[in-house]
Scaffold this active site. Sequence first.
Site, PDB file in Angstrom:
ATOM      1  N   GLU A  78     -10.184   5.209   9.341  1.00  0.00           N
ATOM      2  CA  GLU A  78     -10.155   4.798  10.688  1.00  0.00           C
ATOM      3  C   GLU A  78     -11.278   5.033  11.550  1.00  0.00           C
ATOM      4  O   GLU A  78     -11.362   5.644  12.488  1.00  0.00           O
ATOM      5  CB  GLU A  78      -8.974   5.083  11.422  1.00  0.00           C
ATOM      6  CG  GLU A  78      -7.624   4.869  10.563  1.00  0.00           C
ATOM      7  CD  GLU A  78      -6.464   5.116  11.584  1.00  0.00           C
ATOM      8  OE1 GLU A  78      -5.055   4.591  10.814  1.00  0.00           O
ATOM      9  OE2 GLU A  78      -6.425   5.698  12.472  1.00  0.00           O
ATOM     10  N   TYR A  99      -0.024  -0.932  11.695  1.00  0.00           N
ATOM     11  CA  TYR A  99       1.130  -0.569  12.410  1.00  0.00           C
ATOM     12  C   TYR A  99       1.800  -1.564  13.160  1.00  0.00           C
ATOM     13  O   TYR A  99       2.779  -1.541  13.562  1.00  0.00           O
ATOM     14  CB  TYR A  99       0.821   0.720  13.422  1.00  0.00           C
ATOM     15  CG  TYR A  99       0.650   1.814  12.441  1.00  0.00           C
ATOM     16  CD1 TYR A  99       1.432   2.881  11.854  1.00  0.00           C
ATOM     17  CD2 TYR A  99      -0.805   2.482  12.066  1.00  0.00           C
ATOM     18  CE1 TYR A  99       1.257   3.900  11.131  1.00  0.00           C
ATOM     19  CE2 TYR A  99      -1.120   3.313  11.099  1.00  0.00           C
ATOM     20  CZ  TYR A  99      -0.080   4.233  10.729  1.00  0.00           C
ATOM     21  OH  TYR A  99      -0.321   5.076  10.029  1.00  0.00           O
ATOM     22  N   ARG A 129      -1.767  10.183  -1.248  1.00  0.00           N
ATOM     23  CA  ARG A 129      -3.308  10.068  -0.386  1.00  0.00           C
ATOM     24  C   ARG A 129      -3.266  11.096   0.405  1.00  0.00           C
ATOM     25  O   ARG A 129      -2.508  11.526   1.448  1.00  0.00           O
ATOM     26  CB  ARG A 129      -3.151   8.781   0.572  1.00  0.00           C
ATOM     27  CG  ARG A 129      -4.656   8.506   1.372  1.00  0.00           C
ATOM     28  CD  ARG A 129      -4.624   7.495   2.232  1.00  0.00           C
ATOM     29  NE  ARG A 129      -5.775   7.753   3.077  1.00  0.00           N
ATOM     30  CZ  ARG A 129      -6.057   7.222   4.056  1.00  0.00           C
ATOM     31  NH1 ARG A 129      -4.983   6.460   4.886  1.00  0.00           N
ATOM     32  NH2 ARG A 129      -7.080   7.569   5.020  1.00  0.00           N
ATOM     33  N   GLU A 160      -2.028   3.043   5.153  1.00  0.00           N
ATOM     34  CA  GLU A 160      -1.049   3.650   5.990  1.00  0.00           C
ATOM     35  C   GLU A 160      -0.198   2.518   6.576  1.00  0.00           C
ATOM     36  O   GLU A 160      -0.624   1.344   6.829  1.00  0.00           O
ATOM     37  CB  GLU A 160      -2.040   4.377   6.966  1.00  0.00           C
ATOM     38  CG  GLU A 160      -2.416   5.765   6.881  1.00  0.00           C
ATOM     39  CD  GLU A 160      -3.065   6.309   8.161  1.00  0.00           C
ATOM     40  OE1 GLU A 160      -2.532   6.016   9.162  1.00  0.00           O
ATOM     41  OE2 GLU A 160      -3.976   6.916   7.852  1.00  0.00           O
ATOM     42  N   HIS A 193     -11.119  12.645   7.445  1.00  0.00           N
ATOM     43  CA  HIS A 193     -10.006  11.905   8.400  1.00  0.00           C
ATOM     44  C   HIS A 193      -9.945  12.807   9.682  1.00  0.00           C
ATOM     45  O   HIS A 193      -9.129  13.397   9.840  1.00  0.00           O
ATOM     46  CB  HIS A 193      -8.585  12.279   7.586  1.00  0.00           C
ATOM     47  CG  HIS A 193      -7.545  11.611   8.044  1.00  0.00           C
ATOM     48  ND1 HIS A 193      -6.820  10.580   7.277  1.00  0.00           N
ATOM     49  CD2 HIS A 193      -7.130  11.311   9.409  1.00  0.00           C
ATOM     50  CE1 HIS A 193      -5.994  10.332   8.004  1.00  0.00           C
ATOM     51  NE2 HIS A 193      -6.128  10.612   9.455  1.00  0.00           N
ATOM     52  N   ASN A 214      -5.066  -0.057   7.100  1.00  0.00           N
ATOM     53  CA  ASN A 214      -3.888   0.766   7.814  1.00  0.00           C
ATOM     54  C   ASN A 214      -3.582  -0.003   8.763  1.00  0.00           C
ATOM     55  O   ASN A 214      -4.215  -0.796   9.703  1.00  0.00           O
ATOM     56  CB  ASN A 214      -4.425   1.931   8.557  1.00  0.00           C
ATOM     57  CG  ASN A 214      -5.255   3.026   7.413  1.00  0.00           C
ATOM     58  OD1 ASN A 214      -5.048   2.966   6.431  1.00  0.00           O
ATOM     59  ND2 ASN A 214      -5.856   4.212   8.183  1.00  0.00           N
TER      60      ASN A 214
END
Length: 490
Positions: free
Chosen positions: A186, A328, A96, A398, A141, A326
């Site tokens: 995002e 985290y 990616r 991600e 991005h 994504n």
Amino acid sequence: MAWYQVLVLGALLSVSWCTEDWTFPPGFKFGAATSAYQVEGAWNVSDKGESIWDRYTHTRPEDIADGSNGDVACDSYNLWQTDIDNMVDLGLHYYRFSISWSRLLPNGFANKISEDGARYYNNLIDGLLEKGIEPLVTLYHWDLPQNLQDLGGWTNPLIADWFSDYARVAYSLFGDRVKMWLTINEPMAICDVPYNAGAWAPGILSPDHGTHLCNKNLLLAHAKAYRVYDEEFRAMYNGEISLSNILFWFEPWTEDDHDLAELAIQYCAGRYSHAIYSKEGGWPPAIEKIMEENSKKKGYSKSNFPAFTQEEIEFIKGTFDYFALNFYGAMLVRAAEEGEQLGPWPFGDIPDINAVIGYRPEWPENIVSILGIYPEGLRKQLHWLKENYGDMKFLITENGYPTRGEPNDQDRIEYIEVHLREILLAIKEGINLTHYTVWSLMDNFEWADGYGTRFGLYEVDFNDPLRPRTPRDSAAFYAKVIKNHALDEE
């Protein structure tokens, strides 16, 4: 017992069954990710235009932890073949990466296409395919052409047309070989960080207006880019397209905070997902209502949360082929007490919903410190998305762990492993999840953290002009997982 063992044990105990089979389903794919500004360098090579991150780092170096910038970064503009060799060593199924809008369209508009930019991305895509690695391409991005920012950027409704024109150029040049697309990475980071907190490019503090204009215009831009592909290119190239959202899982601080935790999820996930993925479209009703109330409290005559027309609702709704997530970490949320001062979102407290953010003591922290490590939150988030938006294909685009750069990165290995176990549990529970992407392939420019925060499977020596890449222990671990298509059973 190590932190990751505790988390794995907790995850297994939280489900009604255990499994000794940690094999991934046939066809499940493993990848790694980067983005253009973070790795390419060559910021002013040939006819490349200036981006907002070029301008931001050059004029406000004090806002970057180490005063650095992405002028050279990993020099992937020149070292892309080395990067592909490293991907081959890992055994990646896909890579990616993002296209730099201002490298492909130097002035931001589609009337001028850079031959150099087109050649660079053609070489990269062809090089990947020659090695059997699928390109997963992100159109945007965070590196908006400065020329467009000077016209208002994401707060100008015309950006939806500018972005769809750019998307059409990219599909025309690369769509015959690229079958997986992401329009925007995002949205919350694009709108909430610069306009709510005045941080990150373009660094314009405008929480009452800029954030919300950006939010709406970005959704319309995504939808237009999707419609362009759907109407003009899908029949020819048969690809898939969506956008990628960063989502934080919110746990209630106390038993009284369950409704607030749901509201926090709607505030973060719903503002950038509901219009696209829900059956009814538009804003999440609870968020639309509370934002209208907030506007009145601030003295505005009407809501500064821009409404969608019915035509816009229908235009945005359903513009996806999969959900790209994504992830985290997680946060705790509780209601603020009367008179309690709240920090700005992102990624502290959430004043718009009167919410205080915290972390459970048992959640390990990482050096970024805005999130607690709670792998089970990923599985819960996937179930929440399925329950709210329906059964669809999910991709993890991600997931990664930051360190200060140690070659022996056992914490990163453990982080990846526990999240992969949660993914397997989610799949067993009926989630259609097909891709997992490590952030990131290599150390890179980590925005306001500069080069002090390292996410890479490969270490990059930024003090060496040649930018050598060295595999960390996590690279060997990930390569083993990919080769075996399974985690160790122990």
